[in-house]
Design a protein around this motif. Sequence first.
Motif, mmCIF file in Angstrom:
data_model
loop_
_atom_site.group_PDB
_atom_site.id
_atom_site.type_symbol
_atom_site.label_atom_id
_atom_site.label_comp_id
_atom_site.label_asym_id
_atom_site.label_seq_id
_atom_site.Cartn_x
_atom_site.Cartn_y
_atom_site.Cartn_z
ATOM 1 N N GLY A 183 0.796 -1.221 0.000
ATOM 2 C CA GLY A 183 0.000 0.000 0.000
ATOM 3 C C GLY A 183 0.824 1.263 0.000
ATOM 4 N N GLY A 184 2.137 1.144 0.219
ATOM 5 C CA GLY A 184 2.989 2.322 0.215
ATOM 6 C C GLY A 184 3.046 2.980 1.584
ATOM 7 N N MET A 185 3.861 2.443 2.481
ATOM 8 C CA MET A 185 3.987 2.987 3.836
ATOM 9 C C MET A 185 4.629 4.369 3.804
ATOM 10 N N ASP A 186 4.067 5.295 4.561
ATOM 11 C CA ASP A 186 4.610 6.649 4.637
ATOM 12 C C ASP A 186 5.845 6.656 5.532
ATOM 13 N N GLY A 187 7.012 6.648 4.901
ATOM 14 C CA GLY A 187 8.259 6.530 5.642
ATOM 15 C C GLY A 187 8.532 7.656 6.601
ATOM 16 N N ILE A 188 8.107 8.887 6.264
ATOM 17 C CA ILE A 188 8.431 10.015 7.151
ATOM 18 C C ILE A 188 7.371 10.246 8.219
ATOM 19 N N ASP A 189 6.345 9.395 8.245
ATOM 20 C CA ASP A 189 5.451 9.382 9.401
ATOM 21 C C ASP A 189 5.857 8.254 10.336
ATOM 22 N N VAL A 190 6.370 7.175 9.774
ATOM 23 C CA VAL A 190 6.837 6.050 10.577
ATOM 24 C C VAL A 190 8.170 6.378 11.244
ATOM 25 N N LEU A 191 9.118 6.882 10.463
ATOM 26 C CA LEU A 191 10.410 7.349 10.988
ATOM 27 C C LEU A 191 10.428 8.858 10.808
ATOM 28 N N ARG A 192 10.108 9.592 11.839
ATOM 29 C CA ARG A 192 9.812 11.025 11.747
ATOM 30 C C ARG A 192 11.080 11.874 11.853
ATOM 31 N N PRO A 193 11.391 12.644 10.801
ATOM 32 C CA PRO A 193 12.584 13.498 10.822
ATOM 33 C C PRO A 193 12.307 14.819 11.527
ATOM 34 N N TRP A 194 12.134 14.757 12.841
ATOM 35 C CA TRP A 194 11.787 15.952 13.595
ATOM 36 C C TRP A 194 12.873 17.025 13.503
ATOM 37 N N GLY A 195 14.091 16.615 13.221
ATOM 38 C CA GLY A 195 15.167 17.587 13.125
ATOM 39 C C GLY A 195 15.152 18.401 11.847
ATOM 40 N N ASP A 196 14.316 18.029 10.877
ATOM 41 C CA ASP A 196 14.203 18.794 9.633
ATOM 42 C C ASP A 196 13.124 19.860 9.816
ATOM 43 N N LEU A 197 13.520 21.127 9.763
ATOM 44 C CA LEU A 197 12.599 22.223 10.055
ATOM 45 C C LEU A 197 11.485 22.354 9.021
ATOM 46 N N GLU A 198 11.649 21.730 7.850
ATOM 47 C CA GLU A 198 10.628 21.803 6.812
ATOM 48 C C GLU A 198 9.452 20.868 7.061
ATOM 49 N N LEU A 199 9.610 19.921 7.951
ATOM 50 C CA LEU A 199 8.565 18.920 8.155
ATOM 51 C C LEU A 199 7.235 19.548 8.565
ATOM 52 N N ALA A 200 7.258 20.453 9.527
ATOM 53 C CA ALA A 200 6.011 21.056 10.018
ATOM 54 C C ALA A 200 5.330 21.894 8.944
ATOM 55 N N ALA A 201 6.108 22.546 8.098
ATOM 56 C CA ALA A 201 5.517 23.357 7.032
ATOM 57 C C ALA A 201 4.808 22.493 5.997
ATOM 58 N N HIS A 202 5.378 21.329 5.681
ATOM 59 C CA HIS A 202 4.779 20.431 4.701
ATOM 60 C C HIS A 202 3.585 19.666 5.274
ATOM 61 N N ARG A 203 3.579 19.498 6.601
ATOM 62 C CA ARG A 203 2.572 18.639 7.219
ATOM 63 C C ARG A 203 1.985 19.310 8.465
ATOM 64 N N PRO A 204 1.151 20.319 8.278
ATOM 65 C CA PRO A 204 0.609 21.035 9.432
ATOM 66 C C PRO A 204 -0.248 20.170 10.352
ATOM 67 N N ASN A 205 -0.871 19.118 9.805
ATOM 68 C CA ASN A 205 -1.714 18.252 10.629
ATOM 69 C C ASN A 205 -1.012 16.955 11.030
ATOM 70 N N LEU A 206 -0.115 16.470 10.184
ATOM 71 C CA LEU A 206 0.525 15.181 10.431
ATOM 72 C C LEU A 206 1.810 15.302 11.243
ATOM 73 N N ALA A 207 2.477 16.447 11.166
ATOM 74 C CA ALA A 207 3.733 16.621 11.898
ATOM 75 C C ALA A 207 3.427 16.988 13.344
ATOM 76 N N VAL A 208 3.015 16.003 14.118
ATOM 77 C CA VAL A 208 2.617 16.253 15.505
ATOM 78 C C VAL A 208 3.831 16.601 16.336
ATOM 79 N N SER A 209 3.593 17.149 17.512
ATOM 80 C CA SER A 209 4.677 17.607 18.368
ATOM 81 C C SER A 209 5.541 16.433 18.838
ATOM 82 N N HIS A 210 6.765 16.764 19.209
ATOM 83 C CA HIS A 210 7.715 15.752 19.633
ATOM 84 C C HIS A 210 7.267 15.077 20.915
ATOM 85 N N ASP A 211 7.617 13.797 21.034
ATOM 86 C CA ASP A 211 7.390 13.035 22.254
ATOM 87 C C ASP A 211 8.739 12.434 22.640
ATOM 88 N N ASN A 212 9.271 12.858 23.765
ATOM 89 C CA ASN A 212 10.608 12.415 24.160
ATOM 90 C C ASN A 212 10.719 10.901 24.244
#
Length: 415
Positions: free
Chosen positions: A48-77
């Motif tokens: 089905g095409g797994m979403d790699g950047i939701d499964v392994l989240r590149p929180w260190g990339d500042l562009e992530l939140a801009a591309h994904r306002p709803n999917l780029a949820v806040s960090h969880d330590n």
Amino acid sequence: MTSEISRRRFLGSAGVIGCSLAASPLLTPVSMASAPGENRLVVIILRGGMDGIDVLRPWGDLELAAHRPNLAVSHDNELHLTEFFGIHPGLKPLMPLWDRGELSFVQATSTPYRDKRSHFDGQDLLEAGTVDLAPLGRRDGWLNRMLPYLGGAQARTAFALGRENMLILTGQSPVSNWSPDVDLGMSSQGLRLLDLVMKSDPDMAASMTEAINLAGSDGDAVALDLNGGMVDQEDMMNTMAEDVSRARKGKTHLKIVDFAAERLKAETRIASFSIGGWDTHAAQNRTLNRPLKDLTESILRLRKKLGTVTWGKTTVLCMTEFGRTVRENGTKGTDHGTGGTMIVAGGAVRGGQIHGTWPGLEEADLYDRRDVMPTTDIRAWAAWAMRESFGMSKSALESNVFGGLDMGDGPKLLL
């Protein structure tokens, strides 16, 4: 020659008992194989095409939140793997494996498939392990092409498990198939007819014997009337329908894992099955949870069932046909993309690592300005897992198993 026989040939040879034979586990496969040595390889195809950047989240990339306002949820330590990457909450049950060094990830990886973004072609290319697809009927899979190099491979060396046909284990080398969905029901008249057919067809005899053995190998009954009586056809069909219904509603993936684990503890060395549900075009925050749960349950169940010793010799590769778009769409999901993520688990894995090179999410860094840019060929990671597990030569892997592949330098994927 594989031990799976075609539906047309099977039903053509014994048309009178076609309804019974349609339930044969040989016609709805799970794949496995046996080989010399003690190492095991399990390949899970994530359809089905797994979403790699939701499964392994590149929180260190500042562009992530801009591309994904709803999917780029806040960090969880608790979900952080490194300062840059974290994982989806659905993978949280696997954190102990990461901590023990039994879990790794490969970022920004892909098959050579580009642009058309078809599930069917993408999955076929992933399982074929080639640069492009041969005409239908001439396709075989990379796991099957590997078997001749192992020496002594038999039908029980490799198993294809589940309802779908597994191209990855299709080919000239012997492979067994099993499905948990249904049992085999047959009347005494059907058995007598089948006996006549099998006397003149040794291949049919071997396949039917395996069908009977496999149908009962999961602990369910095999409905055979050997005393001259008649199995009621309506009862038989009702039993089959109930079996299928239970399989679809229940945890079929765990039944598959249980079957695979028992064989892997014995003579089987290679197994492959698939987990679906990764096509998250809408409401991804919700729809991704189910396949992630199935995957985490499968990995943890396999570890438990194999036990410490066998798990310590096992590598699990979780692979998908392509990633998904970097930008979320208007329905809070993602569409078919390119670069994705591979998950590697097992006691034989050099875990606690994230392999590959991160390409970045700036628009100029994206593939076609929409997808994660692949920085490695996923076939190379599979090839190194095979080389490190079974000692295969690099030239055989690059030329014959994965035609035209450049494996590059060894990534030390396994211990």
